[in-house]
Design an enzyme around this catalytic site. Structure first.
Site, PDB file in Angstrom:
ATOM      1  N   GLU A 192     -17.524  11.704 -58.927  1.00 46.41           N
ATOM      2  CA  GLU A 192     -18.037  11.376 -60.248  1.00 46.41           C
ATOM      3  C   GLU A 192     -19.416  10.741 -60.138  1.00 46.41           C
ATOM      4  OE1 GLU A 192     -14.079  10.293 -62.948  1.00 46.41           O
ATOM      5  OE2 GLU A 192     -15.393   8.692 -62.271  1.00 46.41           O
ATOM      6  N   CYS A 193     -20.373  11.250 -60.901  1.00 49.17           N
ATOM      7  CA  CYS A 193     -21.668  10.610 -61.107  1.00 49.17           C
ATOM      8  C   CYS A 193     -22.335  10.248 -59.772  1.00 49.17           C
ATOM      9  CB  CYS A 193     -21.502   9.386 -62.012  1.00 49.17           C
ATOM     10  SG  CYS A 193     -23.025   8.861 -62.830  1.00 49.17           S
ATOM     11  N   GLY A 194     -22.403   8.968 -59.418  1.00 47.83           N
ATOM     12  CA  GLY A 194     -23.024   8.583 -58.154  1.00 47.83           C
ATOM     13  C   GLY A 194     -22.362   9.239 -56.961  1.00 47.83           C
TER      14      GLY A 194
END
Length: 487
Positions: free
Chosen positions: A337-339
């Site tokens: 997710e994301c980072g």
């Protein structure tokens, strides 16, 4: 029962007041269970550090009402006090609606509302502000007002007199103080591990509460409904999923490595708890420390955080990056997710726009761009280890960095014609839509990889951890067969 802390808007002092009350109770030898409305990762870290107990997010949009009710009554009954920090302004929710707002949660949980107002540069006008907010929801049980940023004793007396006609008692007046300002950066407040002399700050917060809050009147409101914990929220949130079947005695629980360090710290505590509820073992893994994957890893979770601030260290963490590449090549399921997705790219640019090599599992680069923020409805375009085509979920997006391809990238990676080892062709993952934003494709996935900007709270999507653990168990069994065949 507990209190819910609300305000006219962000920056009014909700977090400061929540931390003050929590620190004061802890210093008095009492226990406190904290909750946070909304998808926030940073305020809960501060509340967790001060309370000594995991702060739980209560997000109606991400988690659903069954989880909210069960989680509040399960964890909220085990301590002396119970406090819920609201989100943004009292009525702020999805778009112009109150869906997902602090007001909605106060209604769902029947919680008394403590209203904190930034009183700096205000006088008698504060009456109109408070009365206006109260008039929008007179049915809510308002218990009082706390004034934040009060400039002097005279200022305090003026504000208190102005609020008398509202019938709401003033239960505290926090002074204007730069020394008590909470440090922040581009995604919000600093986590406790990065705040200098954090324990000393906790003592200061407790002293501030003792001097400036009416704790004698607030403590009875904060008292939790002590008793036996309610039913497990993990069961309440997944009625369509039977409890995990017991595995054969000879089959060990699959191990999922969860990236956790200062670069990867956006992790709801329930993520690891959900994996363990579904029959897995979990172990923290630090890419920032250049650690190899734990022995026996059968799957990976790469949460969000701040990898962009640690690009140089991550770019030189060759042992971790090679372990990640090898895990992908072996077909282990990876949820990013994301980072966490940034770690999978070929190149990550830091805030000074310096490029650093990452794992290279996904094509392209990421560098700072325009802010993407808000709840999103996500329709699955294809399959990943945890979603199936045409499924719809609700998630949250919050990032400044943007992903892009470069001429050097093989365009077939994006068109879905290149196969990864034991995985399949990379395909766009979602069609994202949200209030006031155009619909767009987002994320990349194949049979063993899920990579997206979108943050999910698994308590609202219990199929995600069930499927991830099942995929890890299959990978574990495949690895056992390969080792047997090689001997």
């Amino acid at each position: 029962m507990g209190l819910i802390i609300a305000a006219p808007g962000s920056g009014s002092g909700k977090t400061l007041l929540s931390l003050c009350l929590t620190a004061a109770l802890r210093q008095r030898g009492l226990t406190m269970q904290t909750f946070k409305v909304g998808p926030d990762y940073l305020d809960p870290q501060l509340l967790t550090a001060i309370s000594g107990r995991p702060c739980r997010n209560l997000d109606p949009l991400l988690c659903g009402e069954p989880w909210l009710q069960a989680a509040f009554h399960h964890w909220g009954r085990t301590t002396d006090g119970c406090l819920v920090e609201g989100v943004m302004g009292l009525y702020d929710g999805l778009g112009p609606s109150q869906e997902g707002s602090t007001a909605l949660l106060a209604r769902l949980l029947s919680l008394p509302l403590l209203f904190v107002v930034d009183a700096a540069r205000q006088g008698a006008s504060i009456r109109a502000l408070v009365a206006g907010f109260r008039g929008q929801a007179p049915e809510l049980p308002w218990c009082g007002v706390v004034l934040n940023g009060v400039g002097s004793l005279r200022h305090q007396h003026l504000l208190t007199a102005a609020l008398e006609p509202t019938g709401l008692p003033v239960l505290g007046s926090l002074p204007r103080s730069q020394a008590m300002a909470l440090p922040s950066r581009h995604l919000g407040l600093l986590p406790p591990a990065e705040i200098h002399h954090f324990q000393g700050r906790c003592d200061q917060l407790a002293a501030l509460a003792e001097r400036h809050l009416a704790l004698g009147r607030l403590l009875p409101q904060l008292q939790a409904s002590r008793g036996a914990p309610g039913p497990s929220p993990f069961l309440a949130a997944s009625p369509t999923h039977a409890p995990p079947r017991p595995r054969p005695a000879a089959a060990p629980a699959p191990l999922l490595a969860v990236a956790q360090d200062q670069a990867f710290c956006f992790l709801y505590p329930e993520q690891r708890e959900w994996l363990e509820h579904c029959g897995a073992q979990t172990q923290a893994w630090s890419p920032l420390a250049d650690q190899p994957l734990p022995e026996g890893t059968a799957g990976l979770v790469l949460p969000g955080g701040y990898p962009e601030l640690h690009g140089a260290t991550l770019g030189q963490a060759t042992r971790s990056l090679r372990a990640l590449q090898a895990a992908h090549d072996r077909g282990l399921p990876i949820y990013a997710e994301c980072g966490g997705m940034l770690l999978l790219l070929r190149t990550l640019h830091d805030p000074d726009n310096r490029p650093w090599p990452m794992a290279g599992i996904l094509p392209g680069i990421a560098r700072r761009g325009t802010l993407q923020l808000g709840y999103r409805r996500a329709l699955a375009c294809g399959a990943s280890p945890v979603v199936r085509p045409h499924e719809q979920v609700t998630g949250h997006e919050f990032h400044h960095w943007q992903w892009a391809t470069e001429p050097a990238d093989d365009p077939r990676h994006i068109s879905g014609t290149v196969s990864a080892k034991d995985g399949g062709a990379l395909q766009p993952l979602w069609q994202l839509s949200g209030w006031g934003v155009p619909t767009r494709s987002e994320g990349l996935a194949h049979d063993t990889l899920h990579a997206s900007w979108l943050h999910l709270h698994w308590s609202g999507q219990p199929q995600v951890p069930h499927r991830l653990v099942a995929a890890a168990r299959r990978a574990q069994q495949t690895g056992v067969r390969r080792r047997r065949n090689s001997t």
